[in-house]
Enzyme design. Structure first.
Site, PDB file in Angstrom:
ATOM      1  N   TYR A 134     -79.354 109.869 -44.125  1.00 15.75           N
ATOM      2  CA  TYR A 134     -80.632 109.088 -42.979  1.00 15.75           C
ATOM      3  C   TYR A 134     -80.545 109.581 -41.674  1.00 15.75           C
ATOM      4  O   TYR A 134     -81.359 110.437 -41.381  1.00 15.75           O
ATOM      5  CB  TYR A 134     -80.207 107.646 -43.098  1.00 15.75           C
ATOM      6  N   LYS A 137     -87.434 109.167 -36.716  1.00 14.36           N
ATOM      7  CA  LYS A 137     -86.810 108.311 -35.538  1.00 14.36           C
ATOM      8  C   LYS A 137     -86.636 108.771 -34.216  1.00 14.36           C
ATOM      9  O   LYS A 137     -87.037 108.302 -33.272  1.00 14.36           O
ATOM     10  CB  LYS A 137     -85.452 107.412 -36.170  1.00 14.36           C
TER      11      LYS A 137
HETATM   12  P1  NAI Z   1     -92.032  97.546 -45.537  1.00 16.28           P
HETATM   13  O1  NAI Z   1     -92.473  98.700 -46.719  1.00 16.28           O
HETATM   14  O2  NAI Z   1     -91.601  96.243 -45.959  1.00 16.28           O
HETATM   15  O3  NAI Z   1     -93.587  97.247 -44.831  1.00 16.28           O
HETATM   16  C1  NAI Z   1     -94.294  98.148 -44.501  1.00 16.28           C
HETATM   17  C2  NAI Z   1     -95.449  97.780 -43.947  1.00 16.28           C
HETATM   18  O4  NAI Z   1     -96.419  98.794 -43.592  1.00 16.28           O
HETATM   19  C3  NAI Z   1     -96.498  96.799 -44.894  1.00 16.28           C
HETATM   20  O5  NAI Z   1     -96.874  95.574 -44.198  1.00 16.28           O
HETATM   21  C4  NAI Z   1     -97.435  97.780 -45.236  1.00 16.28           C
HETATM   22  O6  NAI Z   1     -98.468  97.264 -45.769  1.00 16.28           O
HETATM   23  C5  NAI Z   1     -97.525  98.649 -44.160  1.00 16.28           C
HETATM   24  N1  NAI Z   1     -98.219  99.949 -44.354  1.00 16.28           N
HETATM   25  C6  NAI Z   1     -97.967 100.893 -45.017  1.00 16.28           C
HETATM   26  N2  NAI Z   1     -98.972 101.969 -45.009  1.00 16.28           N
HETATM   27  C7  NAI Z   1     -99.842 101.546 -44.326  1.00 16.28           C
HETATM   28  C8  NAI Z   1    -101.184 101.846 -43.862  1.00 16.28           C
HETATM   29  N3  NAI Z   1    -101.675 103.204 -44.005  1.00 16.28           N
HETATM   30  N4  NAI Z   1    -102.053 101.300 -43.038  1.00 16.28           N
HETATM   31  C9  NAI Z   1    -101.707 100.023 -42.785  1.00 16.28           C
HETATM   32  N5  NAI Z   1    -100.422  99.374 -43.040  1.00 16.28           N
HETATM   33  C10 NAI Z   1     -99.651 100.086 -43.654  1.00 16.28           C
HETATM   34  O7  NAI Z   1     -91.047  98.425 -44.497  1.00 16.28           O
HETATM   35  P2  NAI Z   1     -89.974  97.818 -43.753  1.00 16.28           P
HETATM   36  O8  NAI Z   1     -88.595  98.019 -44.452  1.00 16.28           O
HETATM   37  O9  NAI Z   1     -90.234  96.380 -43.113  1.00 16.28           O
HETATM   38  O10 NAI Z   1     -90.128  98.951 -42.584  1.00 16.28           O
HETATM   39  C11 NAI Z   1     -90.728  98.614 -41.100  1.00 16.28           C
HETATM   40  C12 NAI Z   1     -90.168  99.639 -40.080  1.00 16.28           C
HETATM   41  O11 NAI Z   1     -88.700  99.125 -39.918  1.00 16.28           O
HETATM   42  C13 NAI Z   1     -90.038 101.078 -40.441  1.00 16.28           C
HETATM   43  O12 NAI Z   1     -90.386 101.844 -39.324  1.00 16.28           O
HETATM   44  C14 NAI Z   1     -88.706 101.210 -40.871  1.00 16.28           C
HETATM   45  O13 NAI Z   1     -87.989 102.315 -40.812  1.00 16.28           O
HETATM   46  C15 NAI Z   1     -87.848 100.155 -40.031  1.00 16.28           C
HETATM   47  N6  NAI Z   1     -86.535  99.882 -40.440  1.00 16.28           N
HETATM   48  C16 NAI Z   1     -86.217  99.376 -41.625  1.00 16.28           C
HETATM   49  C17 NAI Z   1     -84.905  99.054 -41.886  1.00 16.28           C
HETATM   50  C18 NAI Z   1     -84.549  98.751 -43.375  1.00 16.28           C
HETATM   51  O14 NAI Z   1     -83.274  98.543 -43.459  1.00 16.28           O
HETATM   52  N7  NAI Z   1     -85.575  98.343 -44.301  1.00 16.28           N
HETATM   53  C19 NAI Z   1     -83.745  98.971 -40.998  1.00 16.28           C
HETATM   54  C20 NAI Z   1     -84.141  99.336 -39.595  1.00 16.28           C
HETATM   55  C21 NAI Z   1     -85.476  99.859 -39.429  1.00 16.28           C
END
Ligand code: NAI
Length: 398
Positions: A237, A246
């Site tokens: 990661y 990131k």
């Molecule tokens: P997720 O997969 O649950 O949500 C992603 C969102 O992006 C969804 O609403 C989806 O519809 C949207 N999306 C994807 N492609 C799109 C596009 N082309 N146009 C419009 N919307 C689009 O992801 P998650 O895990 O909530 O990630 C969100 C952020 O949080 C990311 O930057 C991730 O790296 C960060 N993050 C996640 C962690 C984890 O453990 N899951 C930890 C720390 C940060």
């Protein structure tokens, strides 16, 4: 009557229970309401609003701070009885209905956030129907692909290590298997692609377009969720392709801070904790780290789901008194995960895991699987089975 089946391929959920998704949105709203209200933003744009961190953000700010929200996401609606669309589609609808009941504006844009057209449509809506300005922009997008809006070229992200392969245990939630995986290091093209997709370029493009259109309020904030992790996941990661993406967000935050200086705005990188999401479930080896970490954090009383973590971030940190920043100026709500005793115990625990014991009380596989299932509307607390037809689902409007 429709039958909802939890159909998992690898660690990707293909099935959905639309009514379970609705119940989970209501559960998260209840969580926030039980915490009471807080003084926060009133006009919020969330890019990536339909699941996990983005959805939790929307729920916390709407039901905790009374914010009107615009959510941008990329989801699919139902086509027929075998193809019911994606969970985020139903989350958007359930959120909008609940928010509107409270008199809040909840506008959903379901389209590609990476395009210039999407940005202009959102801007036109802010100007014409949303009061003209936003005071918070949340960037919570996670995607495997991005088409550059200027060149039309499509880039793909690859979650890989740099230089050396990584060999380690992984979990397949489709067949509840613990197995050894070898991850080959990324090629130069994969590195560049991951930074292009998951780095900060699109965040910056959004902020430039919003500023240019004069729809950012004085003192506007923008947040972007990052992950740094620890030595336990650094090889694949922090020290891999995603780590570079990131780091690119960190750089873009500086540029955005310059862009927002004359309107007293600020860009925050929020280093969030590890949680079970659609995006994180497909990170190789990460499920093993999570079942060790969750076990330890559950015992300590510090384990959080996205709504718990996000609500704490905005209520207590961004708009509260308990913000913790690091030397690079990033907000660090991940301090509970990084706590040295938590990490030491997690390390000791995951070293003992194998295919015989990973699914026992020793670790938190049950919790990981439940949280993963909830993302698609299965195993949701308080869910009561109801009849619904495909016509009724198709008639729902986002
Ligand atoms: P997720 O997969 O649950 O949500 C992603 C969102 O992006 C969804 O609403 C989806 O519809 C949207 N999306 C994807 N492609 C799109 C596009 N082309 N146009 C419009 N919307 C689009 O992801 P998650 O895990 O909530 O990630 C969100 C952020 O949080 C990311 O930057 C991730 O790296 C960060 N993050 C996640 C962690 C984890 O453990 N899951 C930890 C720390 C940060």
């Amino acid at each position: 009557m429709l039958e909802f089946k939890q159909n998992i391929r690898g660690n990707v959920a293909l099935g959905v229970n639309p009514l379970g998704c609705r119940q989970e949105v209501l559960n998260e709203i209840d969580y926030v309401k039980n915490k009471g209200t807080f003084a926060g933003p009133k006009k919020v744009l969330i890019i990536g609003a339909s699941s996990s961190y983005g959805l939790a953000t929307r729920i916390s700010l709407a039901f905790g701070a009374g914010a009107d929200t615009i959510g941008v996401s990329f989801e699919k609606g139902p086509k027929n009885e075998r193809n019911l669309g994606t969970a985020g589609w139903y989350n958007n609808i359930a959120f909008r209905e609940a928010a509107e009941k409270e008199g809040l504006i909840a506008k959903n844009f379901v389209q590609d956030a990476f395009s210039h057209e999407s940005k202009q449509e959102v801007i036109a809506y802010i100007k014409n129907e949303f009061g003209g300005k936003v005071d918070l922009v949340v960037y919570s997008l996670a995607s495997g692909r991005r088409t550059d809006p200027d060149t039309g070229e499509t880039y793909t992200s690859a979650i890989k290590s740099l230089g050396e392969p990584v060999v380690g245990p992984n979990i397949n939630m489709q067949n509840h298997a613990f197995y050894t995986e070898t991850l080959e290091p990324a090629t130069a093209e994969e590195i560049a692609g991951t930074v292009k997709v998951m780095g900060g370029e699109d965040w910056q493009l959004w902020m430039e377009a919003l500023k240019e259109a004069d729809v950012l309020a004085d003192g506007v904030l923008t947040t972007n969720y990052s992950y740094l992790g620890t030595e336990l996941n650094r090889p694949y990661y922090g020290g891999g392709t995603l780590g570079l993406a990131k780091a690119d967000c960190d750089e873009k935050a500086k540029t955005i801070n310059g862009l927002l200086a004359d309107i007293n705005g600020k860009a925050h990188i929020v280093v969030a904790t590890a949680v079970t999401t659609k995006a994180s479930s497909v990170i190789p080896f990460f499920p093993v780290y999570c079942i060790g970490l969750y076990k330890v954090m559950t015992e300590k009383g510090t384990h959080e789901t996205p709504i718990m973590h996000i609500d704490r971030i905005y209520r207590d940190m961004v708009y509260g008194e308990n913000a913790e920043y690091d030397e690079a100026g990033r907000l660090r709500p991940d301090s509970w995960e990084l706590d040295s005793d938590t990490q030491a115990k997690t390390k000791a625990l995951i070293q003992q895991l194998n295919k015989e014991n990973f699914n026992t009380d020793m670790a938190a596989y049950d919790l990981l699987y439940k949280e993963f299932s909830i993302l698609s509307g299965f195993m949701v607390d308080n869910y009561v089975e109801q009849d619904v037809t495909i016509e009724e689902l198709k008639a729902l409007e986002y």
